[in-house]
Design a protein around this motif. Structure first.
Motif, PDB file in Angstrom:
ATOM      1  N   PRO A  47       0.805  -1.222   0.000  1.00  0.00           N
ATOM      2  CA  PRO A  47       0.000   0.000   0.000  1.00  0.00           C
ATOM      3  C   PRO A  47       0.845   1.282   0.000  1.00  0.00           C
ATOM      4  N   ARG A  48       1.953   1.293   0.754  1.00  0.00           N
ATOM      5  CA  ARG A  48       2.820   2.467   0.786  1.00  0.00           C
ATOM      6  C   ARG A  48       3.367   2.756  -0.605  1.00  0.00           C
ATOM      7  N   ASP A  49       3.790   1.717  -1.308  1.00  0.00           N
ATOM      8  CA  ASP A  49       4.356   1.897  -2.642  1.00  0.00           C
ATOM      9  C   ASP A  49       3.289   2.335  -3.645  1.00  0.00           C
ATOM     10  N   ARG A  50       2.092   1.772  -3.554  1.00  0.00           N
ATOM     11  CA  ARG A  50       0.992   2.225  -4.423  1.00  0.00           C
ATOM     12  C   ARG A  50       0.686   3.690  -4.168  1.00  0.00           C
ATOM     13  N   SER A  51       0.694   4.079  -2.906  1.00  0.00           N
ATOM     14  CA  SER A  51       0.451   5.475  -2.563  1.00  0.00           C
ATOM     15  C   SER A  51       1.553   6.378  -3.111  1.00  0.00           C
ATOM     16  N   LEU A  52       2.800   5.945  -2.982  1.00  0.00           N
ATOM     17  CA  LEU A  52       3.929   6.727  -3.493  1.00  0.00           C
ATOM     18  C   LEU A  52       3.816   6.917  -5.003  1.00  0.00           C
ATOM     19  N   VAL A  53       3.484   5.858  -5.717  1.00  0.00           N
ATOM     20  CA  VAL A  53       3.305   5.943  -7.168  1.00  0.00           C
ATOM     21  C   VAL A  53       2.161   6.897  -7.503  1.00  0.00           C
ATOM     22  N   THR A  54       1.069   6.812  -6.778  1.00  0.00           N
ATOM     23  CA  THR A  54      -0.102   7.648  -7.051  1.00  0.00           C
ATOM     24  C   THR A  54       0.204   9.120  -6.821  1.00  0.00           C
ATOM     25  N   VAL A  55       0.809   9.443  -5.688  1.00  0.00           N
ATOM     26  CA  VAL A  55       1.160  10.841  -5.408  1.00  0.00           C
ATOM     27  C   VAL A  55       2.125  11.358  -6.470  1.00  0.00           C
ATOM     28  N   THR A  56       3.103  10.554  -6.833  1.00  0.00           N
ATOM     29  CA  THR A  56       4.067  10.941  -7.851  1.00  0.00           C
ATOM     30  C   THR A  56       3.373  11.226  -9.180  1.00  0.00           C
ATOM     31  N   ALA A  57       2.490  10.341  -9.584  1.00  0.00           N
ATOM     32  CA  ALA A  57       1.777  10.527 -10.850  1.00  0.00           C
ATOM     33  C   ALA A  57       0.920  11.791 -10.826  1.00  0.00           C
ATOM     34  N   LEU A  58       0.257  12.043  -9.709  1.00  0.00           N
ATOM     35  CA  LEU A  58      -0.592  13.234  -9.612  1.00  0.00           C
ATOM     36  C   LEU A  58       0.224  14.512  -9.701  1.00  0.00           C
ATOM     37  N   VAL A  59       1.337  14.573  -8.983  1.00  0.00           N
ATOM     38  CA  VAL A  59       2.189  15.768  -9.042  1.00  0.00           C
ATOM     39  C   VAL A  59       2.768  15.919 -10.443  1.00  0.00           C
TER      40      VAL A  59
ATOM     41  N   ALA B 108       1.591  14.989 -13.229  1.00  0.00           N
ATOM     42  CA  ALA B 108       0.552  15.386 -14.179  1.00  0.00           C
ATOM     43  C   ALA B 108      -0.043  16.753 -13.855  1.00  0.00           C
ATOM     44  N   GLY B 109       0.405  17.380 -12.771  1.00  0.00           N
ATOM     45  CA  GLY B 109      -0.132  18.680 -12.383  1.00  0.00           C
ATOM     46  C   GLY B 109      -1.529  18.604 -11.795  1.00  0.00           C
ATOM     47  N   GLN B 110      -1.909  17.452 -11.285  1.00  0.00           N
ATOM     48  CA  GLN B 110      -3.250  17.241 -10.723  1.00  0.00           C
ATOM     49  C   GLN B 110      -3.228  17.395  -9.200  1.00  0.00           C
ATOM     50  N   VAL B 111      -2.828  18.576  -8.731  1.00  0.00           N
ATOM     51  CA  VAL B 111      -2.618  18.771  -7.301  1.00  0.00           C
ATOM     52  C   VAL B 111      -3.910  18.752  -6.490  1.00  0.00           C
ATOM     53  N   ALA B 112      -5.051  18.907  -7.118  1.00  0.00           N
ATOM     54  CA  ALA B 112      -6.319  18.866  -6.363  1.00  0.00           C
ATOM     55  C   ALA B 112      -6.544  17.486  -5.739  1.00  0.00           C
ATOM     56  N   GLN B 113      -5.984  16.452  -6.336  1.00  0.00           N
ATOM     57  CA  GLN B 113      -6.142  15.102  -5.827  1.00  0.00           C
ATOM     58  C   GLN B 113      -5.061  14.723  -4.802  1.00  0.00           C
ATOM     59  N   VAL B 114      -4.035  15.550  -4.682  1.00  0.00           N
ATOM     60  CA  VAL B 114      -2.896  15.217  -3.820  1.00  0.00           C
ATOM     61  C   VAL B 114      -3.266  15.123  -2.338  1.00  0.00           C
ATOM     62  N   PRO B 115      -4.077  16.018  -1.767  1.00  0.00           N
ATOM     63  CA  PRO B 115      -4.330  15.907  -0.325  1.00  0.00           C
ATOM     64  C   PRO B 115      -4.855  14.539   0.104  1.00  0.00           C
ATOM     65  N   TYR B 116      -5.854  14.025  -0.588  1.00  0.00           N
ATOM     66  CA  TYR B 116      -6.386  12.710  -0.210  1.00  0.00           C
ATOM     67  C   TYR B 116      -5.298  11.650  -0.314  1.00  0.00           C
ATOM     68  N   HIS B 117      -4.610  11.628  -1.444  1.00  0.00           N
ATOM     69  CA  HIS B 117      -3.644  10.561  -1.678  1.00  0.00           C
ATOM     70  C   HIS B 117      -2.372  10.710  -0.849  1.00  0.00           C
ATOM     71  N   LEU B 118      -1.958  11.934  -0.552  1.00  0.00           N
ATOM     72  CA  LEU B 118      -0.792  12.107   0.316  1.00  0.00           C
ATOM     73  C   LEU B 118      -1.136  11.703   1.748  1.00  0.00           C
ATOM     74  N   ASN B 119      -2.308  12.063   2.214  1.00  0.00           N
ATOM     75  CA  ASN B 119      -2.727  11.593   3.539  1.00  0.00           C
ATOM     76  C   ASN B 119      -2.772  10.075   3.586  1.00  0.00           C
ATOM     77  N   ARG B 120      -3.309   9.480   2.538  1.00  0.00           N
ATOM     78  CA  ARG B 120      -3.353   8.014   2.480  1.00  0.00           C
ATOM     79  C   ARG B 120      -1.940   7.446   2.459  1.00  0.00           C
ATOM     80  N   ALA B 121      -1.043   8.076   1.690  1.00  0.00           N
ATOM     81  CA  ALA B 121       0.354   7.618   1.625  1.00  0.00           C
ATOM     82  C   ALA B 121       1.004   7.682   3.007  1.00  0.00           C
ATOM     83  N   MET B 122       0.755   8.763   3.723  1.00  0.00           N
ATOM     84  CA  MET B 122       1.346   8.909   5.053  1.00  0.00           C
ATOM     85  C   MET B 122       0.704   7.930   6.035  1.00  0.00           C
ATOM     86  N   ASP B 123      -0.574   7.674   5.885  1.00  0.00           N
ATOM     87  CA  ASP B 123      -1.220   6.633   6.698  1.00  0.00           C
ATOM     88  C   ASP B 123      -0.624   5.262   6.379  1.00  0.00           C
ATOM     89  N   ASN B 124      -0.175   5.104   5.127  1.00  0.00           N
ATOM     90  CA  ASN B 124       0.428   3.841   4.691  1.00  0.00           C
ATOM     91  C   ASN B 124       1.931   3.773   4.979  1.00  0.00           C
TER      92      ASN B 124
END
Length: 124
Positions: free
Chosen positions: A46-58, A60-76
């Motif tokens: 899960p941590r690695d999936r979260s890291l990949v997701t946050v990386t992809a969002l940043v 792609a310039g999709q920062v509106a989605q970053v808060p949810y996924h970064l919180n999830r990454a940190m929870d992971n």
């Protein structure tokens, strides 16, 4: 991978409320395919999936989605230091503007986690 049923129920309720009335199919795919299939595949932790997701969002310039996924990454298990390093690294690979656009969003996640914990917002 085990599913955190309580967290998934909260996430699904938020998406159903915000997305369901506008795009019911997107709501269903988000729950059934994205979070109950892709996110539970055993090939990445899960941590690695979260890291990949946050990386992809940043990237792609999709920062509106970053808060949810970064919180999830940190929870992971992603640390503040690691999240900061991701933004720094991405400046060179995904562009300075994408990294700089992510900084205030990442800072807001750090600040909100710090406020909730009463300290440093998670592991360094």
């Amino acid at each position: 991978m085990p599913l955190d049923e309580a967290a998934e129920a909260q996430r699904a309720a938020r998406v159903a409320q915000d997305v369901g009335p506008v795009a019911p199919g997107l709501n269903q795919f988000t729950t059934d395919i994205l979070f109950r299939d892709l996110w539970l595949r055993p090939g990445l932790a899960p941590r690695d999936r979260s890291l990949v997701t946050v990386t992809a969002l940043v990237a792609a310039g999709q920062v509106a989605q970053v808060p949810y996924h970064l919180n999830r990454a940190m929870d992971n298990g992603l640390t503040r230091t690691e999240a900061s390093e991701v933004v720094t690294h991405l400046a060179f690979y995904a562009g300075w503007p994408n990294a700089f656009s992510a900084v205030p969003v990442v800072k807001s996640v750090f600040d909100s986690r710090a406020a909730r914990s009463g300290a440093g917002g998670g592991r360094k």
